[in-house]
Motif scaffolding. Structure first.
Motif, mmCIF file in Angstrom:
data_model
loop_
_atom_site.group_PDB
_atom_site.id
_atom_site.type_symbol
_atom_site.label_atom_id
_atom_site.label_comp_id
_atom_site.label_asym_id
_atom_site.label_seq_id
_atom_site.Cartn_x
_atom_site.Cartn_y
_atom_site.Cartn_z
ATOM 1 N N ASP A 156 -0.067 -5.677 3.274
ATOM 2 C CA ASP A 156 0.382 -4.493 4.019
ATOM 3 C C ASP A 156 -0.191 -4.635 5.421
ATOM 4 N N TYR A 165 -5.600 -8.905 -1.880
ATOM 5 C CA TYR A 165 -5.008 -8.110 -0.805
ATOM 6 C C TYR A 165 -5.131 -8.851 0.515
ATOM 7 N N GLN A 183 -4.071 -8.500 4.745
ATOM 8 C CA GLN A 183 -3.483 -7.684 5.817
ATOM 9 C C GLN A 183 -2.469 -8.549 6.559
ATOM 10 N N THR A 226 -10.061 -1.897 4.593
ATOM 11 C CA THR A 226 -10.906 -0.754 4.223
ATOM 12 C C THR A 226 -10.052 0.442 3.801
ATOM 13 N N THR A 227 -8.923 0.653 4.478
ATOM 14 C CA THR A 227 -8.021 1.751 4.093
ATOM 15 C C THR A 227 -7.402 1.426 2.735
ATOM 16 N N ALA A 228 -7.153 0.129 2.530
ATOM 17 C CA ALA A 228 -6.461 -0.277 1.308
ATOM 18 C C ALA A 228 -7.359 -0.164 0.076
ATOM 19 N N ARG A 264 -1.798 -2.324 6.747
ATOM 20 C CA ARG A 264 -3.022 -1.508 6.777
ATOM 21 C C ARG A 264 -4.276 -2.376 6.586
ATOM 22 N N ASP A 265 -5.390 -1.943 7.225
ATOM 23 C CA ASP A 265 -6.588 -2.787 7.136
ATOM 24 C C ASP A 265 -7.223 -2.643 5.747
ATOM 25 N N MET A 278 0.827 -1.215 0.000
ATOM 26 C CA MET A 278 0.000 0.000 0.000
ATOM 27 C C MET A 278 0.855 1.256 0.000
ATOM 28 N N ALA A 316 -9.327 1.996 -1.353
ATOM 29 C CA ALA A 316 -9.262 3.140 -2.262
ATOM 30 C C ALA A 316 -8.057 3.025 -3.188
ATOM 31 N N LYS A 317 -6.919 2.638 -2.639
ATOM 32 C CA LYS A 317 -5.700 2.516 -3.460
ATOM 33 C C LYS A 317 -5.829 1.365 -4.453
#
Ligand code: NAD
Length: 258
Positions: free
Chosen positions: A39, A62, A64, A44-46, A41-42, A17, A48-49
């Protein structure tokens, strides 16, 4: 580089990420590879990217994963094997940096940075190599190292120590796995206009212009330029390149550090 070298290859990227991880994922994706991104990162944050990958029609998943946890890394690789059969390439990219000199950095901060940048890199690279051996794949590992490995960097001591040790890990693993046809290399960028460096420069734009002025070739590196060199290291035409460091620092390491 052959344009179809990576078609249907399965590529793992840790810290995917982050800016450089994203650029690497996109370059491999454009070449038709299947990408296992992880990554800390959780999801939900991921999300968008990751929509960028959706737009390009790249096959990806993906997960986590905290690379400092060997069991999580092992589980991730097994899940990817379960979905796509095997792994061909592992880009060991996740890292963190603490901007404190040795007089200020706490034991906890030091431990965490070594655990993520060095131990986490070992967990991922070695689990990937064991997978290559088990599946009889002549795989590739690329470590994201740094020009900061070459000399003391007093403002980022744990980072530069971790990257210096990573260089020896790269050479050691390259020798250990060479007879299996597995290649292990490092890319060592200088100042990249992205990720860990950009985070610092965004807070202090003057330090960004100072950084640019310091680079002998007078330019900061863009993330996609790093990504292209990562692919080049993995290209089958590079079959003799193992245990090497591809330094792309615009001449920074030729200067004396204070
Ligand atoms: N940006 C630069 O100037 C520069 C220069 C040389 C080398 N590098 C190297 O490139 C790599 C990528 O850095 P970047 O600049 O894209 O930074 P970045 O911060 O954008 O990306 C790093 C990613 O690693 C993830 N991460 C952190 N700890 C983790 C953990 N425990 N488990 C899993 N993921 C974790 C972060 O969430 C982040 O997404 C790093 O290895 C870095 O050392 C960067």
């Amino acid at each position: 580089m052959e344009s179809n070298s990576f078609k249907d290859k399965v590529v793992l990227i840790s810290g995917g990420m982050g800016d450089i991880g994203q650029a690497v994922a996109l370059e491999f994706g454009k070449m038709g590879a299947k990408i296992g991104i992880s990554d800390i990162r959780d999801p939900t944050t991921a999300a968008a990217k990751l929509s960028l990958m959706d737009n390009l029609g790249v096959a990806y998943r993906y997960d986590q994963v905290d690379v400092s946890n060997a069991d999580e890394v092992e589980g991730w690789i097994q899940d990817v094997e379960g979905q796509w059969g095997h792994v061909d390439i592992a880009i060991v990219n996740a890292a963190t940096v603490t901007l404190k000199d040795v007089q200020e950095i706490t034991a906890k901060e030091w431990e965490r940075e070594i655990q993520v940048n060095l131990n986490g890199s070992f967990f991922m690279a070695n689990a990937a190599c064991r997978s290559f051996v088990k599946k009889k794949v002549a795989g590739n590992i690329v470590f994201l190292g740094s020009w900061a490995a070459h000399a003391p960097h007093t403002n980022i001591p744990a980072y530069s120590v971790s990257k210096a040790a990573l260089r020896m890990l790269c050479k050691t693993m390259a020798l250990s796995y060479a007879e299996k046809g597995i290649r292990v290399n490092e890319i060592a960028p200088g100042y990249v206009n992205a990720g860990l460096s950009k985070e610092v420069w965004d807070k202090d734009p003057y330090s960004a212009s100072q950084a640019r002025d310091r680079v002998p070739v007078g330019k900061l590196i863009e993330a996609d330029e790093v990504a292209k060199q990562v692919l080049w290291l993995c290209d089958p035409s590079n079959r003799h390149t193992t245990g090497s460091t591809l330094l792309m620092d615009g001449g920074l390491s030729l200067l004396r550090t204070k």
